[in-house]
Design an enzyme around this catalytic site. Structure first.
Site, PDB file in Angstrom:
ATOM      1  N   LYS A  79       0.804  -1.217   0.000  1.00 21.88           N
ATOM      2  CA  LYS A  79       0.000   0.000   0.000  1.00 21.88           C
ATOM      3  C   LYS A  79       0.845   1.279   0.000  1.00 21.88           C
ATOM      4  O   LYS A  79       0.411   2.313  -0.507  1.00 21.88           O
ATOM      5  CB  LYS A  79      -0.970  -0.022   1.177  1.00 21.88           C
ATOM      6  N   LYS A 109      -2.533   1.678   9.174  1.00 26.22           N
ATOM      7  CA  LYS A 109      -2.802   0.589   8.224  1.00 26.22           C
ATOM      8  C   LYS A 109      -1.529  -0.179   7.911  1.00 26.22           C
ATOM      9  O   LYS A 109      -0.450   0.406   7.775  1.00 26.22           O
ATOM     10  CB  LYS A 109      -3.387   1.146   6.913  1.00 26.22           C
ATOM     11  N   ASN A 151      -6.802  -4.702  -5.123  1.00 19.50           N
ATOM     12  CA  ASN A 151      -6.849  -6.155  -4.983  1.00 19.50           C
ATOM     13  C   ASN A 151      -6.466  -6.779  -6.315  1.00 19.50           C
ATOM     14  O   ASN A 151      -7.162  -6.593  -7.322  1.00 19.50           O
ATOM     15  CB  ASN A 151      -8.243  -6.628  -4.566  1.00 19.50           C
ATOM     16  N   ARG A 208      -6.631  -9.600  -7.938  1.00 17.94           N
ATOM     17  CA  ARG A 208      -7.275 -10.902  -8.146  1.00 17.94           C
ATOM     18  C   ARG A 208      -8.712 -10.667  -8.562  1.00 17.94           C
ATOM     19  O   ARG A 208      -9.197  -9.527  -8.561  1.00 17.94           O
ATOM     20  CB  ARG A 208      -7.258 -11.702  -6.835  1.00 17.94           C
ATOM     21  N   VAL A 267     -14.805 -11.469  -4.934  1.00 11.29           N
ATOM     22  CA  VAL A 267     -16.019 -12.225  -4.617  1.00 11.29           C
ATOM     23  C   VAL A 267     -17.205 -11.649  -5.380  1.00 11.29           C
ATOM     24  O   VAL A 267     -18.052 -12.369  -5.916  1.00 11.29           O
ATOM     25  CB  VAL A 267     -16.297 -12.195  -3.103  1.00 11.29           C
TER      26      VAL A 267
END
Length: 448
Positions: A116, A158, A290, A292, A295
């Site tokens: 990040k 974070k 992300n 990938r 969902v």
């Protein structure tokens, strides 16, 4: 095109990938743990290999066993799905070193966008909106206190390698910042093997808006518009929808183009998601990328007509996208409900066990992604999500009506699920008017 691929995952995403591969004329290899020996993806695949005991570290996270399964079956590529090894750059490297294509981005892009701190640096160069905070990693508590007092409390700590809310802490003053730093570093080291943290200004009442992008190995990158994922509990998404119901065309184009610009600069190919927080003034701030398939990818598929998983496979085989940005025109509205095997009325306790009765909904505009059937035993070893119910119609109001009907049809017994929770949320005034933020559901549940 590949003749055979291995799916290094389980559950509904493994079923989803097998279906996409079969429609492309590709043979499939399923890997499974001992807990999943009777799972649907095992029966659907052309071949199946047990790779270990139920514990993920001994099966779905065991790189050597997955590679061995691919080599012994002659699989030319591996699709990691989401979770497990999907964002593991080392796994991507190992696959390619073994002459097995990784169906996902390059390891270099994964490392760049998955960190990040480095991702934020690239975003600033590409004029992608980022939140005020540290310019890089924060290596001491004293430095963190100085930065926090410059940008103003509250601030978020974070983890640079974080995800899923891990390695993240909210601080309202110097003392809570110092304590939060220690806790976040320890959690990040334990979860990711990387204790690097950074600071960002906390955005109150923020919405979670993310952009689906997809690119090929020839330098083409397009976006498939955005999703709103603000309906969450403990940073885990419950409801996702596309498009975001509160954005106008100008706002939508601005953030979607920024996401595509960032990924193009990173040399990104395959499917990915650029996630943003949006404040009450509709100002966007980059949260993470992300690397990938997500969902919630079905809602983007529903409104654009692009099969994201098939496109991933084609890209990995070296094909071009086959479409340009001007070809992607959003159609209607889609909403996805995550159905988890959890008792929502008893502190969301996971509910493993035998499914004696499973009667899924159907009808025009309804899609159900699941690996569950009557007689399936839900194992206690993995994520509790057992199905995704997706509705697609011309308008948001029509989709909500469609999903209410589908939920009434949906029967699972005796396992407790989040179906009753979704029935409540789909009649909630805040959701119906889209007056929500990422903490809305938690406030709602506290009131109840």
């Amino acid at each position: 095109m590949f003749s055979r691929i291995l799916i290094a995952n389980r559950g509904e995403i493994a079923v989803r990938i097998i279906r996409a591969a079969q429609e492309l004329g590709i043979e499939t290899v399923a890997v499974y743990s001992e807990a999943d020996k009777d799972s649907k993806h095992v029966r659907m695949a052309d071949q199946a290999i047990c790779i270990g005991p139920p514990a993920p570290n001994e099966s779905y996270l065991n790189i050597s066993r997955i590679i061995a399964a691919a080599e012994v079956t002659g699989a030319q590529a591996i699709h990691p799905g989401y979770g497990f090894l999907a964002e593991n750059a080392h796994f991507a490297d190992v696959c390619r070193e073994c002459n097995i294509e990784f169906i996902g981005p390059s390891a270099e892009a994964m490392r760049l966008l998955g960190d990040k701190v480095e991702c934020k640096k690239l975003a600033i160069k590409q004029r992608v909106p980022t939140s005020p905070g540290s310019k890089g990693a924060v290596e001491s508590e004293d430095k963190a206190v100085t930065i926090a007092n410059e940008i103003g409390y509250p601030v978020m700590i974070k983890a640079a390698a974080g995800g899923g809310g891990r390695g993240m802490r909210l601080a309202h003053d110097d003392n809570s910042l110092r304590q939060g730093m220690r806790a976040a570093i320890a959690e990040a080291e334990n979860a990711f093997g990387n204790g690097t943290v950074y600071l960002e200004k906390f955005i109150d009442r923020a919405r979670h808006v993310e952009v689906q992008i997809i690119g090929d190995k020839h330098g083409n990158v397009v976006h498939l518009y955005e999703r709103d994922c603000s309906m969450q509990r403990r940073k885990q998404k419950l409801i996702e929808e596309a498009p975001c119901p509160v954005l106008d065309k100008t706002e939508r184009d601005k953030i979607c183009k920024a996401a595509a610009r960032l990924c193009k600069a990173a040399g990104y190919y395959s499917a990915g998601t650029v996630e943003f927080l949006m404040d009450s003034n509709k100002q966007f701030y980059l949260m993470e990328v992300n690397t990938r398939v997500q969902v919630e990818h079905p809602v983007s598929e529903a409104i654009t007509g692009v099969d994201i998983v098939k496109t991933q496979i084609r890209i990995a085989a070296g094909e071009e996208l086959g479409f340009e940005q001007k070809d992607i025109k959003p159609n209607g509205h889609a909403i996805e409900l995550r159905i988890n095997a959890e008792d929502a009325r008893n502190n969301f306790i996971p509910c493993a066990g035998l499914v004696d009765f499973f009667d899924p909904p159907g009808g025009i505009g309804i899609r159900l992604d699941t690996h569950v059937i009557t007689g399936y035993r839900i194992p206690p070893n993995y994520d509790s999500m057992i199905a995704k119910l997706i509705g697609h119609a011309k308008t948001r109001d029509e989709v909500i009506i469609l999903l209410r009907r589908a939920l009434r049809e949906f029967e699972i017994a005796p396992i407790k699920t989040t179906i009753p929770l979704h029935e409540d949320l789909l009649t909630d005034e805040g959701f119906l008017t889209s007056n929500v933020d990422i903490n809305y559901v938690e406030r709602l549940l506290e009131i109840e």
